[in-house]
Motif scaffolding. Sequence first.
Motif, PDB file in Angstrom:
ATOM      1  N   LEU A 278       0.998  -0.650  -0.156  1.00  0.00           N
ATOM      2  CA  LEU A 278       0.186  -0.216  -0.383  1.00  0.00           C
ATOM      3  C   LEU A 278       0.685   1.229   0.103  1.00  0.00           C
ATOM      4  CD1 LEU A 278      -2.767  -0.747   2.318  1.00  0.00           C
ATOM      5  CD2 LEU A 278      -2.514  -1.236  -0.211  1.00  0.00           C
ATOM      6  N   MET A 279       2.320   1.516   0.356  1.00  0.00           N
ATOM      7  CA  MET A 279       2.954   2.076   0.832  1.00  0.00           C
ATOM      8  C   MET A 279       3.603   3.172  -0.661  1.00  0.00           C
ATOM      9  SD  MET A 279       6.047   3.001   0.671  1.00  0.00           S
ATOM     10  CE  MET A 279       7.643   1.764   0.937  1.00  0.00           C
ATOM     11  N   LYS A 280       3.867   1.219  -1.579  1.00  0.00           N
ATOM     12  CA  LYS A 280       4.666   1.505  -2.856  1.00  0.00           C
ATOM     13  C   LYS A 280       2.750   2.377  -4.259  1.00  0.00           C
ATOM     14  CE  LYS A 280       8.771  -0.801  -2.948  1.00  0.00           C
ATOM     15  NZ  LYS A 280       9.401  -1.834  -2.756  1.00  0.00           N
TER      16      LYS A 280
ATOM     17  N   GLY B  47       1.683   0.780   5.887  1.00  0.00           N
ATOM     18  CA  GLY B  47       1.449   0.425   4.844  1.00  0.00           C
ATOM     19  C   GLY B  47       2.302  -0.130   4.204  1.00  0.00           C
ATOM     20  N   CYS B  48       3.364  -0.317   4.333  1.00  0.00           N
ATOM     21  CA  CYS B  48       4.510  -1.244   3.652  1.00  0.00           C
ATOM     22  C   CYS B  48       4.147  -2.211   3.892  1.00  0.00           C
ATOM     23  CB  CYS B  48       6.098  -0.108   3.749  1.00  0.00           C
ATOM     24  SG  CYS B  48       6.092  -1.003   6.171  1.00  0.00           S
ATOM     25  N   GLN B  49       3.553  -2.460   5.139  1.00  0.00           N
ATOM     26  CA  GLN B  49       3.607  -4.308   5.732  1.00  0.00           C
ATOM     27  C   GLN B  49       2.518  -4.783   5.076  1.00  0.00           C
ATOM     28  OE1 GLN B  49       6.053  -5.547   7.856  1.00  0.00           O
ATOM     29  NE2 GLN B  49       6.947  -3.767   6.127  1.00  0.00           N
TER      30      GLN B  49
ATOM     31  N   ASP C 289       5.445  -3.407  16.988  1.00  0.00           N
ATOM     32  CA  ASP C 289       5.903  -2.209  17.601  1.00  0.00           C
ATOM     33  C   ASP C 289       6.354  -0.780  17.547  1.00  0.00           C
ATOM     34  OD1 ASP C 289       6.172  -4.821  20.185  1.00  0.00           O
ATOM     35  OD2 ASP C 289       8.363  -5.133  18.778  1.00  0.00           O
ATOM     36  N   LEU C 290       6.800  -1.196  16.150  1.00  0.00           N
ATOM     37  CA  LEU C 290       7.067   0.213  15.404  1.00  0.00           C
ATOM     38  C   LEU C 290       5.622   1.006  15.242  1.00  0.00           C
ATOM     39  CD1 LEU C 290       9.674   1.521  13.673  1.00  0.00           C
ATOM     40  CD2 LEU C 290       8.747   0.584  12.032  1.00  0.00           C
ATOM     41  N   LEU C 291       5.225   0.853  15.330  1.00  0.00           N
ATOM     42  CA  LEU C 291       3.543   1.043  15.132  1.00  0.00           C
ATOM     43  C   LEU C 291       3.478   2.269  16.485  1.00  0.00           C
ATOM     44  CD1 LEU C 291       1.269   1.748  13.102  1.00  0.00           C
ATOM     45  CD2 LEU C 291       0.181  -0.139  14.161  1.00  0.00           C
TER      46      LEU C 291
ATOM     47  N   GLU D 173       4.635   9.274   3.238  1.00  0.00           N
ATOM     48  CA  GLU D 173       5.889   9.069   3.423  1.00  0.00           C
ATOM     49  C   GLU D 173       6.651   8.212   3.116  1.00  0.00           C
ATOM     50  OE1 GLU D 173       7.852  11.975   6.562  1.00  0.00           O
ATOM     51  OE2 GLU D 173       9.601  11.281   5.893  1.00  0.00           O
ATOM     52  N   GLY D 174       6.677   7.391   4.046  1.00  0.00           N
ATOM     53  CA  GLY D 174       7.563   6.046   3.739  1.00  0.00           C
ATOM     54  C   GLY D 174       8.759   5.742   3.469  1.00  0.00           C
ATOM     55  N   ALA D 175       9.463   6.642   4.319  1.00  0.00           N
ATOM     56  CA  ALA D 175      10.827   7.210   4.601  1.00  0.00           C
ATOM     57  C   ALA D 175      12.159   6.365   4.404  1.00  0.00           C
ATOM     58  CB  ALA D 175      11.008   8.025   5.745  1.00  0.00           C
ATOM     59  N   CYS D 176      11.428   4.861   4.768  1.00  0.00           N
ATOM     60  CA  CYS D 176      13.191   4.171   5.148  1.00  0.00           C
ATOM     61  C   CYS D 176      12.205   2.938   3.699  1.00  0.00           C
ATOM     62  CB  CYS D 176      12.441   3.191   6.378  1.00  0.00           C
ATOM     63  SG  CYS D 176      11.059   1.776   6.566  1.00  0.00           S
ATOM     64  N   GLY D 177      11.685   3.314   2.978  1.00  0.00           N
ATOM     65  CA  GLY D 177      11.436   2.850   1.404  1.00  0.00           C
ATOM     66  C   GLY D 177      11.171   1.344   1.835  1.00  0.00           C
ATOM     67  N   GLY D 178      10.823   1.372   3.142  1.00  0.00           N
ATOM     68  CA  GLY D 178       9.433  -0.285   3.007  1.00  0.00           C
ATOM     69  C   GLY D 178      10.504  -0.969   3.590  1.00  0.00           C
ATOM     70  N   ASN D 179      10.826  -1.010   4.851  1.00  0.00           N
ATOM     71  CA  ASN D 179      11.703  -1.589   5.169  1.00  0.00           C
ATOM     72  C   ASN D 179      12.235  -1.942   7.073  1.00  0.00           C
ATOM     73  OD1 ASN D 179      13.922  -2.327   3.130  1.00  0.00           O
ATOM     74  ND2 ASN D 179      14.472  -0.142   3.053  1.00  0.00           N
ATOM     75  N   LEU D 180      10.958  -1.597   7.308  1.00  0.00           N
ATOM     76  CA  LEU D 180      10.596  -1.746   8.910  1.00  0.00           C
ATOM     77  C   LEU D 180      11.246  -0.181   9.627  1.00  0.00           C
ATOM     78  CD1 LEU D 180       7.107  -2.394   9.741  1.00  0.00           C
ATOM     79  CD2 LEU D 180       8.511  -4.563  10.163  1.00  0.00           C
ATOM     80  N   ALA D 181      11.456   0.690   9.424  1.00  0.00           N
ATOM     81  CA  ALA D 181      12.488   1.835  10.262  1.00  0.00           C
ATOM     82  C   ALA D 181      11.734   2.472  10.116  1.00  0.00           C
ATOM     83  CB  ALA D 181      13.711   1.549   9.379  1.00  0.00           C
ATOM     84  N   CYS D 182      10.501   2.828   9.651  1.00  0.00           N
ATOM     85  CA  CYS D 182      10.480   4.407  10.288  1.00  0.00           C
ATOM     86  C   CYS D 182       8.549   4.581  10.996  1.00  0.00           C
ATOM     87  CB  CYS D 182       9.914   4.830   8.962  1.00  0.00           C
ATOM     88  SG  CYS D 182       9.176   5.119   7.733  1.00  0.00           S
ATOM     89  N   SER D 183       7.652   4.236  10.781  1.00  0.00           N
ATOM     90  CA  SER D 183       6.447   4.352  10.490  1.00  0.00           C
ATOM     91  C   SER D 183       6.105   5.484  10.222  1.00  0.00           C
ATOM     92  CB  SER D 183       5.960   4.439  12.302  1.00  0.00           C
ATOM     93  OG  SER D 183       6.156   5.342  12.507  1.00  0.00           O
ATOM     94  N   THR D 184       6.695   6.215   8.889  1.00  0.00           N
ATOM     95  CA  THR D 184       5.886   7.042   8.768  1.00  0.00           C
ATOM     96  C   THR D 184       4.692   6.757   6.761  1.00  0.00           C
ATOM     97  OG1 THR D 184       7.844   7.086   6.824  1.00  0.00           O
ATOM     98  CG2 THR D 184       8.116   8.757   8.472  1.00  0.00           C
ATOM     99  N   CYS D 185       4.610   5.854   6.784  1.00  0.00           N
ATOM    100  CA  CYS D 185       3.795   4.786   6.749  1.00  0.00           C
ATOM    101  C   CYS D 185       2.511   4.315   7.033  1.00  0.00           C
ATOM    102  CB  CYS D 185       4.177   3.496   5.400  1.00  0.00           C
ATOM    103  SG  CYS D 185       4.262   2.537   6.290  1.00  0.00           S
ATOM    104  N   HIS D 186       2.456   4.950   8.082  1.00  0.00           N
ATOM    105  CA  HIS D 186       0.788   5.172   8.727  1.00  0.00           C
ATOM    106  C   HIS D 186      -0.456   5.164   8.212  1.00  0.00           C
ATOM    107  CE1 HIS D 186      -1.239   6.272  12.233  1.00  0.00           C
ATOM    108  NE2 HIS D 186      -1.369   5.211  12.066  1.00  0.00           N
TER     109      HIS D 186
HETATM  110 FE1  FES Z   1       9.220   2.560   6.282  1.00  0.00          FE
HETATM  111 FE2  FES Z   1       6.882   1.405   6.443  1.00  0.00          FE
HETATM  112  S1  FES Z   1       7.646   3.161   5.232  1.00  0.00           S
HETATM  113  S2  FES Z   1       8.095   1.975   8.266  1.00  0.00           S
END
Ligand code: FES
Length: 105
Positions: free
Chosen positions: A25-27, A85-87, A70-72, A37-50
């Motif tokens: 969904l993020m992509k 959304g990246c997940q 946990d990240l959420l 945003e998706g700042a980490c590109g989907g690597n489960l490291a930012c939570s900006t794809c909320h």
């Molecule tokens: Fe960074 Fe989803 S894009 S956690």
Amino acid sequence: MVTLTFVSSDGKESRTVKAPIGISLMKLAHFEGIDVEGACGGNLACSTCHMIFSEADFARLPQMGTDEDDLLDLAPNVTATSRLGCQITVSPELDGLTIHLPPAP
Ligand code: FES
């Protein structure tokens, strides 16, 4: 392809798009020029794809992993029906899903 709808954070705008099976969904949001945003590109490291869902749609999503949960917790304005959304990968089961963008932090 399935049909999904994105709703803006203020609820005033919505956009329905066709989504290929297998994209996150993020992509998808990036591809469609939707403000995720998706700042980490989907690597489960930012939570900006909320993203936020109705209870009914939340129940249709694939199960959340511990790392996502946990990240959420770090995402602003998180709700009981929030996901990252990246997940979430688009599947035929998600046809008709509505994705609400969270309010700005
Ligand atoms: Fe960074 Fe989803 S894009 S956690």
